[in-house]
Design a protein around this motif. Structure first.
Motif, short mmCIF file in Angstrom:
data_model
loop_
_atom_site.label_atom_id
_atom_site.label_comp_id
_atom_site.label_asym_id
_atom_site.label_seq_id
_atom_site.Cartn_x
_atom_site.Cartn_y
_atom_site.Cartn_z
N LEU A 183 0.83 -1.20 0.00
CA LEU A 183 0.00 0.00 0.00
C LEU A 183 0.86 1.26 0.00
O LEU A 183 0.63 2.18 -0.79
CB LEU A 183 -0.94 -0.01 1.21
CG LEU A 183 -2.03 1.03 1.26
CD1 LEU A 183 -2.90 1.02 0.00
CD2 LEU A 183 -2.90 0.83 2.50
N LEU A 238 0.83 4.03 -2.98
CA LEU A 238 0.27 5.34 -2.62
C LEU A 238 1.28 6.47 -2.80
O LEU A 238 0.89 7.63 -2.95
CB LEU A 238 -0.22 5.33 -1.16
CG LEU A 238 -1.50 4.56 -0.90
CD1 LEU A 238 -1.79 4.53 0.59
CD2 LEU A 238 -2.68 5.14 -1.67
N ASP A 239 2.56 6.16 -2.79
CA ASP A 239 3.59 7.19 -2.90
C ASP A 239 3.83 7.53 -4.38
O ASP A 239 4.37 6.72 -5.13
CB ASP A 239 4.88 6.71 -2.26
CG ASP A 239 5.92 7.82 -2.12
OD1 ASP A 239 5.81 8.85 -2.82
OD2 ASP A 239 6.83 7.65 -1.29
N SER A 282 0.40 9.93 -9.28
CA SER A 282 -0.48 10.12 -8.12
C SER A 282 -1.87 9.49 -8.32
O SER A 282 -2.76 9.70 -7.51
CB SER A 282 -0.63 11.61 -7.81
OG SER A 282 -1.22 12.28 -8.90
N LEU A 333 -2.96 7.19 -5.35
CA LEU A 333 -3.22 8.06 -4.19
C LEU A 333 -4.53 8.82 -4.39
O LEU A 333 -5.36 8.88 -3.48
CB LEU A 333 -2.07 9.04 -3.99
CG LEU A 333 -2.23 10.06 -2.86
CD1 LEU A 333 -2.36 9.37 -1.51
CD2 LEU A 333 -1.05 11.03 -2.87
N PHE A 393 -7.46 6.42 -3.92
CA PHE A 393 -7.59 6.07 -2.52
C PHE A 393 -8.25 7.21 -1.73
O PHE A 393 -9.20 7.00 -0.97
CB PHE A 393 -6.22 5.72 -1.93
CG PHE A 393 -6.25 5.27 -0.51
CD1 PHE A 393 -6.57 3.97 -0.19
CD2 PHE A 393 -5.95 6.15 0.52
CE1 PHE A 393 -6.60 3.54 1.13
CE2 PHE A 393 -5.97 5.74 1.83
CZ PHE A 393 -6.31 4.43 2.15
N VAL A 407 4.60 10.02 2.37
CA VAL A 407 3.98 8.73 2.64
C VAL A 407 4.96 7.96 3.52
O VAL A 407 6.06 7.65 3.08
CB VAL A 407 3.68 7.95 1.34
CG1 VAL A 407 3.04 6.61 1.64
CG2 VAL A 407 2.81 8.78 0.41
N LEU A 467 -0.20 9.57 5.49
CA LEU A 467 -0.20 10.33 4.23
C LEU A 467 -0.30 11.79 4.67
O LEU A 467 -1.21 12.15 5.40
CB LEU A 467 -1.40 9.96 3.36
CG LEU A 467 -1.62 8.48 3.09
CD1 LEU A 467 -2.93 8.26 2.33
CD2 LEU A 467 -0.45 7.90 2.34
#
Length: 158
Positions: A44, A48-49, A58, A61, A64, A88, A103
């Motif tokens: 994750l 996400l980064d 992105s 991210l 999410f 992150v 985050l």
């Protein structure tokens, strides 16, 4: 990928998944590691980064955060333009134990994630994290932006 194209593509994938008898196995399930929370956390955090070389920028991210903002229990507003230079971090210290993922967009917003895969809540751990005055380098009382605390667990979790 433009946001509307991403949303359309994600909707198409969701429709395709609902048409199968059973969902596809996850990568960690195939490897026999589906019950290891740290592996899920690492995956994750990686995706996400936006700075990681996964090729999604992105987009993951954004998807999410959009899902979080759409959740009934969330007060997180849509964060579509504040996704550059997002921190992150994982295993973030609070002074009373580490939580799983942070985050953070300095002075704009932050999201704390406590991830549960196969085990339940340990005592009042999530409550302690939500009441912590410091989250890694982030001093909560000095942050003027939006915050959200997320308990992320499978639907069948206790």
């Amino acid at each position: 990928m433009p946001e509307t194209s991403l949303e359309t593509h994600l909707h198409e994938i969701e429709e395709q998944l609902s048409d199968v008898d059973r969902p596809p196995a996850t990568t960690l399930a195939i490897l026999g590691e589906a019950k290891h929370e740290r592996y899920w956390e690492d995956l994750l955090v990686y995706f996400l980064d936006p700075e990681n070389p996964h090729g999604f920028g992105s987009d993951v991210l954004a998807a999410f955060l959009h899902a979080l903002s759409e959740h009934d229990d969330s007060s997180l507003p849509p964060l579509r333009k504040e996704l550059e230079r997002v921190e992150v971090q994982s295993q973030v210290p609070t002074g009373d134990g580490p939580f799983d993922i942070l985050l953070w967009k300095e002075d704009t917003w932050y999201v704390v994630i406590e991830l549960k895969v196969d085990s339940g809540e340990t005592g009042t751990q999530t409550r302690r994290y939500a009441q912590a005055s410091q989250l890694g380098d982030l001093v909560v009382s000095q942050h003027e932006g939006v915050s959200e605390y997320v308990y992320l667990a499978p639907e069948n979790a206790g």
